[in-house]
Design a protein around this motif. Sequence first.
Motif, PDB file in Angstrom:
ATOM      1  N   ILE A 262       0.851  -1.188   0.000  1.00  0.00           N
ATOM      2  CA  ILE A 262       0.000   0.000   0.000  1.00  0.00           C
ATOM      3  C   ILE A 262       0.889   1.242   0.000  1.00  0.00           C
ATOM      4  CG2 ILE A 262      -1.750   1.279   1.309  1.00  0.00           C
ATOM      5  CD1 ILE A 262      -2.466  -1.490   2.588  1.00  0.00           C
ATOM      6  N   PRO A 263       0.638   2.223  -0.853  1.00  0.00           N
ATOM      7  CA  PRO A 263       1.418   3.464  -0.806  1.00  0.00           C
ATOM      8  C   PRO A 263       1.397   4.078   0.588  1.00  0.00           C
ATOM      9  CG  PRO A 263       0.026   3.429  -2.755  1.00  0.00           C
ATOM     10  CD  PRO A 263      -0.386   2.253  -1.918  1.00  0.00           C
ATOM     11  N   ASP A 264       2.514   4.667   0.985  1.00  0.00           N
ATOM     12  CA  ASP A 264       2.614   5.240   2.327  1.00  0.00           C
ATOM     13  C   ASP A 264       1.428   6.137   2.653  1.00  0.00           C
ATOM     14  OD1 ASP A 264       5.004   3.955   2.280  1.00  0.00           O
ATOM     15  OD2 ASP A 264       6.267   5.716   2.544  1.00  0.00           O
ATOM     16  N   ALA A 265       1.026   6.956   1.702  1.00  0.00           N
ATOM     17  CA  ALA A 265      -0.031   7.936   1.949  1.00  0.00           C
ATOM     18  C   ALA A 265      -1.384   7.288   2.200  1.00  0.00           C
ATOM     19  CB  ALA A 265      -0.135   8.897   0.761  1.00  0.00           C
ATOM     20  N   ASP A 266      -1.546   6.019   1.806  1.00  0.00           N
ATOM     21  CA  ASP A 266      -2.841   5.343   1.942  1.00  0.00           C
ATOM     22  C   ASP A 266      -2.901   4.409   3.143  1.00  0.00           C
ATOM     23  OD1 ASP A 266      -3.650   6.618  -0.370  1.00  0.00           O
ATOM     24  OD2 ASP A 266      -3.095   4.930  -1.670  1.00  0.00           O
ATOM     25  N   ARG A 267      -1.795   4.213   3.829  1.00  0.00           N
ATOM     26  CA  ARG A 267      -1.773   3.217   4.908  1.00  0.00           C
ATOM     27  C   ARG A 267      -2.679   3.601   6.067  1.00  0.00           C
ATOM     28  NH1 ARG A 267       4.712   1.972   4.552  1.00  0.00           N
ATOM     29  NH2 ARG A 267       4.561   0.673   2.673  1.00  0.00           N
ATOM     30  N   VAL A 268      -2.735   4.879   6.408  1.00  0.00           N
ATOM     31  CA  VAL A 268      -3.603   5.298   7.504  1.00  0.00           C
ATOM     32  C   VAL A 268      -5.060   4.997   7.176  1.00  0.00           C
ATOM     33  CG1 VAL A 268      -4.464   7.273   8.810  1.00  0.00           C
ATOM     34  CG2 VAL A 268      -2.018   7.040   8.399  1.00  0.00           C
ATOM     35  N   SER A 269      -5.463   5.192   5.918  1.00  0.00           N
ATOM     36  CA  SER A 269      -6.841   4.897   5.515  1.00  0.00           C
ATOM     37  C   SER A 269      -7.165   3.417   5.701  1.00  0.00           C
ATOM     38  CB  SER A 269      -7.064   5.293   4.057  1.00  0.00           C
ATOM     39  OG  SER A 269      -6.932   6.687   3.887  1.00  0.00           O
ATOM     40  N   VAL A 270      -6.212   2.564   5.371  1.00  0.00           N
ATOM     41  CA  VAL A 270      -6.428   1.125   5.551  1.00  0.00           C
ATOM     42  C   VAL A 270      -6.589   0.797   7.035  1.00  0.00           C
ATOM     43  CG1 VAL A 270      -5.362  -1.151   5.307  1.00  0.00           C
ATOM     44  CG2 VAL A 270      -5.287   0.472   3.414  1.00  0.00           C
ATOM     45  N   VAL A 271      -5.759   1.404   7.879  1.00  0.00           N
ATOM     46  CA  VAL A 271      -5.887   1.193   9.320  1.00  0.00           C
ATOM     47  C   VAL A 271      -7.251   1.675   9.803  1.00  0.00           C
ATOM     48  CG1 VAL A 271      -4.992   1.886  11.589  1.00  0.00           C
ATOM     49  CG2 VAL A 271      -3.408   1.239   9.765  1.00  0.00           C
ATOM     50  N   HIS A 272      -7.691   2.830   9.314  1.00  0.00           N
ATOM     51  CA  HIS A 272      -9.010   3.343   9.693  1.00  0.00           C
ATOM     52  C   HIS A 272     -10.121   2.366   9.317  1.00  0.00           C
ATOM     53  CE1 HIS A 272      -7.693   7.856   9.893  1.00  0.00           C
ATOM     54  NE2 HIS A 272      -7.354   7.173  10.971  1.00  0.00           N
TER      55      HIS A 272
END
Length: 433
Positions: free
Chosen positions: A338-348
């Motif tokens: 997952i691109p770094d910028a999208d990892r927080v969204s996946v965690v959410h």
Amino acid sequence: MLVVGGGLAGLAAARDLAAGGADVVVLEARERPGGRVEQIRLDDGRPVQLGGEVVGPFHTAYLGLVEELGLTLEASYVGVPGQTTYDLVEDVVRSDDWPFATAAERADYERVEQLYGALAAAVDPDDPWSHPDAARLDCVSLGSWLRSVDALPSVVRCLETGAIALADGSIERHSLLADLRKSAAACESGFYDYDRWESLQVAEGSAEVAASMAAALGDRIRYGAVVEAVSVSVGGCSVRLRGGESLGAEAVVCALPVGPLRDVAVDGVAPERLASLHAQRHALAAKVVSLFDRSVWTDVGANGLLEGEGVLGSTWPQRDGVLSALVPPQRLGALLSIPDADRVSVVHEELERMYGAAARETQAVHFRLWGTDPFTQGYVTQWWPGDVMRVGPLHGTHDPPFYVCGSDQWVAGYMEGAVRTGRGAAAAALGAR
């Protein structure tokens, strides 16, 4: 003496060496002490653990060091009220225990656990190689053994999910002998007991253990010192740093994790010892810490503890509003893709599925990608079938003037192992002098 590595093991070794009168220098590749143990502090004073957190009552070396340093122990998450969450493929379930569908399934789990406990009672954790069936027990995976005793599929799934939660690999990649040895070390009569392994924490934050030792050592620690080569001889040892600088000493204490150690050219150490060290492996995992303004998981009656089959294999509450999670080896590839910028969204997305919409409202999310960190290259020690015999009885022993320590050199690769073997290496080196 030169101590290579400034994590818990290296710091514990250096502290005792200095107290014993040795002239000691610690070489740490990072710009901070502690290795896989680190923390930040919030504006309100709460410590947030980004690395190792919890220990158990039988972790006597670690507990003794905490007392010596004047730090405080308190209960960890184990006694937090609420139900545990099970994030399964088909549904999210909350329960006080694994959600077996029938009483017969639960009874079968208890039957299998008794069989396992009887096997563990016969293993010497300090010398598993002495077991008469050591080779056979080592070449069998825990998963294969479960099927050999006719464990029900629901029991196998329960234990597989538990292994995912611990982030040390699938039960199909666990040496049965290694698991038995781990249970024997904790004097367990069955499978992993969270109360025995994880019921205590340092109130000031576990990284304060490393920070306190580092502060006392002062300028004996050199940060940013990446070791590239070690030469060992009874006539004198030397260490070469990146950039070409060489340092000499009468002895070397190697406190590097086994992954980064493979990147160091070691000369003068017996080939069989290097083979033993290089045969060890880490579980490639990551840690994720989410910060909230409150413990949002309590809104749904949860205690913050989770075992799951998603990207986050487990969660647990550090403190009010602070939730830790592990990304197990089976899921790390998914996270890294997952691109770094999208990892927080996946965690959410994961947190919302587990704990409701409020769990998306994080103040911050911190990632520690241990599996790809060049100075860590992994999480806890992972013992595949055959690894115990492959590593052999040289595991955790010394070859003066070359001494080894680190969490890898103990049974389970936890913080106890780092402190226990660090202090043991120092005692051996001081005794040799």
